[in-house]
Write an enzyme that holds these catalytic residues in place. Structure first.
Site, PDB file in Angstrom:
ATOM      1  N   ASP A   1     -74.200  45.623   9.669  1.00  0.00           N
ATOM      2  CA  ASP A   1     -75.602  45.513   9.262  1.00  0.00           C
ATOM      3  C   ASP A   1     -75.993  44.056   9.051  1.00  0.00           C
ATOM      4  OD1 ASP A   1     -76.151  48.303   9.158  1.00  0.00           O
ATOM      5  OD2 ASP A   1     -75.074  48.426   7.255  1.00  0.00           O
TER       6      ASP A   1
ATOM      7  N   ASP B   1     -73.241  38.015   7.804  1.00  0.00           N
ATOM      8  CA  ASP B   1     -74.535  37.497   7.347  1.00  0.00           C
ATOM      9  C   ASP B   1     -74.666  37.445   5.839  1.00  0.00           C
ATOM     10  OD1 ASP B   1     -74.645  40.431   7.364  1.00  0.00           O
ATOM     11  OD2 ASP B   1     -76.743  40.158   6.817  1.00  0.00           O
TER      12      ASP B   1
ATOM     13  N   ASP C   1     -69.127  41.773  10.893  1.00  0.00           N
ATOM     14  CA  ASP C   1     -69.869  42.670  10.029  1.00  0.00           C
ATOM     15  C   ASP C   1     -70.815  43.461  10.928  1.00  0.00           C
ATOM     16  OD1 ASP C   1     -71.049  43.681   7.546  1.00  0.00           O
ATOM     17  OD2 ASP C   1     -72.739  42.401   8.077  1.00  0.00           O
TER      18      ASP C   1
END
Length: 229
Positions: free
Chosen positions: A10, A169, A8
């Site tokens: 961000d 995250d 991922d």
């Protein structure tokens, strides 16, 4: 057959959550709309931009005001985030990606950002050359947590799911990985906390990017071909 690590963007590679809040605030201000609550903005991180903007405005993603807002967001993004990209990398990311590549591990990104924004951010941060593929939300019909972004990465690079690990995250990343047949690493330094991440049943959990590198270095070489168990 190479092993693959899919990241991922961000909250996993780049510490952009605060900058994203600033960008939404600037966007709303430029549109003459009341500033969004920072907590509400953070809760949308990990969703495609149309969905995030629509949720914050209380409008459907296809509404013309959402379309207008997304265009303005992209302008503010270029002005506010890109110039700071290299400063926003999480500790250990640049060196860690170098280490993984030196181990022969193929790297890719699957993000909820539009492809052009993700590509620009990675270039501004000096990371783009590390990745064999970058898949954005506008390149799929069904974004995260649907498996389509992950499956597109696997298909494009010709790597079976059993030889790939997703690093993210949020639960959106982890559920996408699970649905695509990939193992996953949940990082605890991003958007979702440990308890929330646990609900998506990640294969491993890491508190730092250095931990991610160690886990990938140990896990990927030992993976057999075929879908994850």
């Amino acid at each position: 057959m190479p092993q693959l690590a899919v990241f991922d963007l961000d909250g996993t590679l780049v510490d952009t959550p605060r900058a994203i809040v600033e960008t939404f605030t600037a966007t709303f201000t430029s549109l003459g709309v009341a500033e969004p609550d920072p907590g509400a903005v953070r809760a949308t991180i990990g969703l495609p931009l149309e969905q995030a903007f629509g949720r914050l405005r209380g409008l459907p993603p296809e509404h013309e005001q959402v379309t207008k807002g997304v265009r303005q967001y992209q302008i503010c993004f270029k002005e506010l985030i890109l110039p700071r990209a290299s400063e926003l990398l999480f500790p250990g990311v640049a060196d860690g990606l170098d280490t993984l590549r030196s181990q022969g591990i193929l790297l890719a990104v699957a993000t909820s950002k539009f492809h052009a924004s993700a590509d620009a951010l990675l270039k501004a941060a000096g990371l783009r050359d590390h990745f064999a593929e970058v898949v954005g939300a506008d390149q799929v019909i069904h974004p995260k947590p649907h498996p389509e972004p992950g499956l597109l990465v696997l298909e494009t690079l010709g790597v079976p799911a059993g030889r790939a690990v997703m690093v993210g995250d949020t639960t959106h990343d982890l559920r996408m990985a699970q649905a695509a047949g990939m193992r996953s690493i949940a990082v605890t330094y991003g958007i979702h906390g440990v308890a929330e991440l646990a609900t998506a049943e990640p294969t491993w959990t890491a508190d730092t990017f250095d931990d991610v590198v160690k886990l990938l270095g140990a896990a990927l070489p030992s993976m057999a071909e075929g879908p994850a168990a």
